[in-house]
Design a protein around this motif. Sequence first.
Motif, mmCIF file in Angstrom:
data_model
loop_
_atom_site.group_PDB
_atom_site.id
_atom_site.type_symbol
_atom_site.label_atom_id
_atom_site.label_comp_id
_atom_site.label_asym_id
_atom_site.label_seq_id
_atom_site.Cartn_x
_atom_site.Cartn_y
_atom_site.Cartn_z
ATOM 1 N N LEU A 1 0.938 -1.374 0.123
ATOM 2 C CA LEU A 1 0.057 0.279 -0.239
ATOM 3 C C LEU A 1 0.990 0.977 -0.417
ATOM 4 O O LEU A 1 0.014 2.478 -0.334
ATOM 5 C CB LEU A 1 -0.769 0.120 1.010
ATOM 6 C CG LEU A 1 -1.944 -1.346 1.163
ATOM 7 C CD1 LEU A 1 -2.936 -1.259 2.545
ATOM 8 C CD2 LEU A 1 -2.653 -1.231 -0.277
ATOM 9 N N GLY A 2 1.599 1.401 0.102
ATOM 10 C CA GLY A 2 3.122 1.914 -0.055
ATOM 11 C C GLY A 2 3.785 2.602 -1.406
ATOM 12 O O GLY A 2 3.846 4.077 -1.992
ATOM 13 N N PHE A 3 3.098 1.644 -2.213
ATOM 14 C CA PHE A 3 3.158 2.056 -3.871
ATOM 15 C C PHE A 3 2.352 2.736 -4.147
ATOM 16 O O PHE A 3 1.438 3.140 -4.153
ATOM 17 C CB PHE A 3 3.263 1.045 -4.503
ATOM 18 C CG PHE A 3 3.350 -0.812 -4.125
ATOM 19 C CD1 PHE A 3 4.371 -0.698 -3.305
ATOM 20 C CD2 PHE A 3 3.241 -1.880 -5.039
ATOM 21 C CE1 PHE A 3 5.155 -2.281 -3.050
ATOM 22 C CE2 PHE A 3 4.246 -2.925 -4.629
ATOM 23 C CZ PHE A 3 5.316 -2.649 -4.044
ATOM 24 N N THR A 4 2.887 3.863 -4.739
ATOM 25 C CA THR A 4 2.270 4.931 -5.398
ATOM 26 C C THR A 4 1.148 4.799 -6.245
ATOM 27 O O THR A 4 -0.042 5.587 -6.333
ATOM 28 C CB THR A 4 3.158 5.885 -6.533
ATOM 29 O OG1 THR A 4 4.067 6.534 -6.360
ATOM 30 C CG2 THR A 4 2.290 7.273 -7.343
ATOM 31 N N SER A 5 0.905 3.866 -7.061
ATOM 32 C CA SER A 5 -0.409 3.214 -7.761
ATOM 33 C C SER A 5 -1.516 3.296 -7.016
ATOM 34 O O SER A 5 -3.183 3.393 -6.946
ATOM 35 C CB SER A 5 -0.354 1.766 -8.200
ATOM 36 O OG SER A 5 1.055 2.174 -9.404
ATOM 37 N N PHE A 6 -1.138 2.950 -5.478
ATOM 38 C CA PHE A 6 -2.386 2.599 -4.292
ATOM 39 C C PHE A 6 -2.432 3.734 -3.724
ATOM 40 O O PHE A 6 -2.609 3.727 -2.001
ATOM 41 C CB PHE A 6 -2.621 0.824 -4.115
ATOM 42 C CG PHE A 6 -1.826 0.005 -4.135
ATOM 43 C CD1 PHE A 6 -3.381 -0.016 -5.550
ATOM 44 C CD2 PHE A 6 -0.459 -1.119 -4.591
ATOM 45 C CE1 PHE A 6 -3.073 -1.167 -6.821
ATOM 46 C CE2 PHE A 6 -0.459 -1.511 -5.692
ATOM 47 C CZ PHE A 6 -1.651 -1.676 -6.046
ATOM 48 N N SER A 7 -2.386 5.167 -3.690
ATOM 49 C CA SER A 7 -2.257 6.143 -3.892
ATOM 50 C C SER A 7 -3.849 6.469 -3.041
ATOM 51 O O SER A 7 -4.807 6.419 -3.651
ATOM 52 C CB SER A 7 -1.803 7.716 -4.143
ATOM 53 O OG SER A 7 -0.678 6.982 -3.500
ATOM 54 N N MET A 8 -4.533 7.182 -2.219
ATOM 55 C CA MET A 8 -5.477 7.484 -1.862
ATOM 56 C C MET A 8 -6.038 8.731 -2.701
ATOM 57 O O MET A 8 -5.413 9.938 -2.876
ATOM 58 C CB MET A 8 -5.893 8.249 -0.593
ATOM 59 C CG MET A 8 -5.890 6.749 0.619
ATOM 60 S SD MET A 8 -7.647 5.824 0.270
ATOM 61 C CE MET A 8 -6.118 4.215 -0.642
ATOM 62 N N SER A 9 -7.326 8.619 -3.842
ATOM 63 C CA SER A 9 -7.915 10.188 -5.238
ATOM 64 C C SER A 9 -9.237 9.915 -3.806
ATOM 65 O O SER A 9 -9.665 9.303 -3.496
ATOM 66 C CB SER A 9 -7.996 9.473 -6.006
ATOM 67 O OG SER A 9 -7.223 9.615 -6.761
ATOM 68 N N SER A 10 -9.642 11.799 -4.440
ATOM 69 C CA SER A 10 -10.884 12.203 -3.929
ATOM 70 C C SER A 10 -11.801 11.039 -4.203
ATOM 71 O O SER A 10 -12.616 10.914 -5.665
ATOM 72 C CB SER A 10 -10.822 13.356 -3.946
ATOM 73 O OG SER A 10 -11.772 14.089 -4.063
#
Length: 559
Positions: A191-200
């Motif tokens: 979950l630290g991978f940039t791909s799994f960042s949080m979006s609005s």
Amino acid sequence: MVHSVTARRRWVAAIGFLSVSALALSGCAQSQRDSGGGGKEGGTLTFGAAGAPKLFDPFYATDGETFRVARQMYEGLVGFKPGTAEVEPALATKWESSSDAKTWTFTLKEGVKFHDGTAFNAEAVCFNFERWYNQKGAGQSDAVSQYWLDNFGGFKDTPDKPSLYKSCTAKDAKTAVIELAEVNSQFPDVLGFTSFSMSSPEALKKYDADNVQAAGDAFTYPAYANEHPTGTGPFKFSKYDKANNTVELVRNDDYWGTKAKLDKIVFKIIPDETARKQAIKAGDIDGYDLPNAADWAGLKSDGFNVAIRPAFNVFYMGINQKNNPKLADLKVRQALQYAINREQLVKSQLPEGAKVATQFMPDTVAGYNKDLKAVPYDLDKAKSLLAEAGASDLTLKFYWPSEVTRPYMPSPKDLFGAISGDLQKAGIKIDVVTKPWNGGYLTDVDQGIPDLFLLGWTGDNGQPVNWVGTFFGRTDNRFHTGVSAWGKTLADDLAKANAEPDKDKRKSLYEDLNKRIMEEYLPAIPISHSPPALVLKSDIKGVVPSPLTDEKFGSASKG
């Protein structure tokens, strides 16, 4: 198991802080306000990027230049401690797992807002997970959702390709509970991978974020990905000026944490490495990544900081078994390996500290097999194997990428020249194809068009599944191992190793798999591990170079 601010260390050899000073990037000062916190505030950082970003939605990203921009705007539940591959809290303050390691409870930071002013909470976390899991049509393509496919498997409507993800529940505003279908060794690190960042969630809905369309072999992306990326990070999207090849980010003045010192970051796209070097010497940019190793000494003597990262990567020659049946013959793949003078390539083409690769991971990752030795350059052996396989007249379509520099591949043209020259000495005819990295190269590779191609990997974390699992954990991979009888066996065995809860047993399983990959299967040819560098002006402070190339500029300032 509880994981909090003292978050667990990976089951790998520790990658300590780099022995360099804290560095940062800054540019032409617009307002130089004293911050009292170690460096002045204000100004614009201008960073020389090696290529154009593919888009700005991190979930659909697959390349370093896109991730470099995205990680300044987005954050995930966890992150990585600066200068290391060690996981630490980000938007989650702590996490704990059930006894069977399938249910994970995340406690979230409070008071965090997305760039559009909407609240980050457990419902937003679950919205993001459900968005990823429910991709449809073109959104399920390997070229679009590669990181999900590589790390979580299938989607909700693909029962033939089950997913690691099972469900997400918002227990309350600050508590998200994620259920997995099985044990996975790199969760929650993944979950630290940039791909799994949080979006609005609101921005995702407003700008039709999932409306990806296939256009022949290429894809078109919706407004969210191109114009309205909305995360929680210290910088916000301003504009992408394609006419001037620049991407501009501005400070997020409502950031939940320590606010960025810089007013702006400008990523100036300069594909040619020599042009990037000339730009920093002329004062047009304040730093750039991946300077040519031959320039390190000169840049240092000119007063620039050249920060050298550990070689946490692998460079390989990919072999696509789909199009040419002769490449499905192990003897032919072995012949290619014997034909490449990797020792000479490392000495002549790569920086000091580079090593010949014996397998598809560096020696700092648990599961690395110390007993494997580098296959020597042996032209006669290569020719003999080709003859035995009835492939002495082999002609192969060999791709190399332009308009890019990667940590493992500092000069693609030169590396291609050395490798293709070696193959031709073995009697192999080469049909040369070059395309821009984000202008057809990656798309063609993902579509299985080349016979041979140059690629590599910088680890997202230190778990072995992030290396060999990423490459060979699926039969529909870039090497098309599914056409071989052993392809499914390898994928199944990698899945078993990843799901093994005992770390010592798991390490042993990966050691055995690395041996089999190199001696029995050889789906591709590992070439080298190379230490990449970052060059900066001498008066900039605040960003620690990362072995994951995970540098963030939120603390950057001009001293």
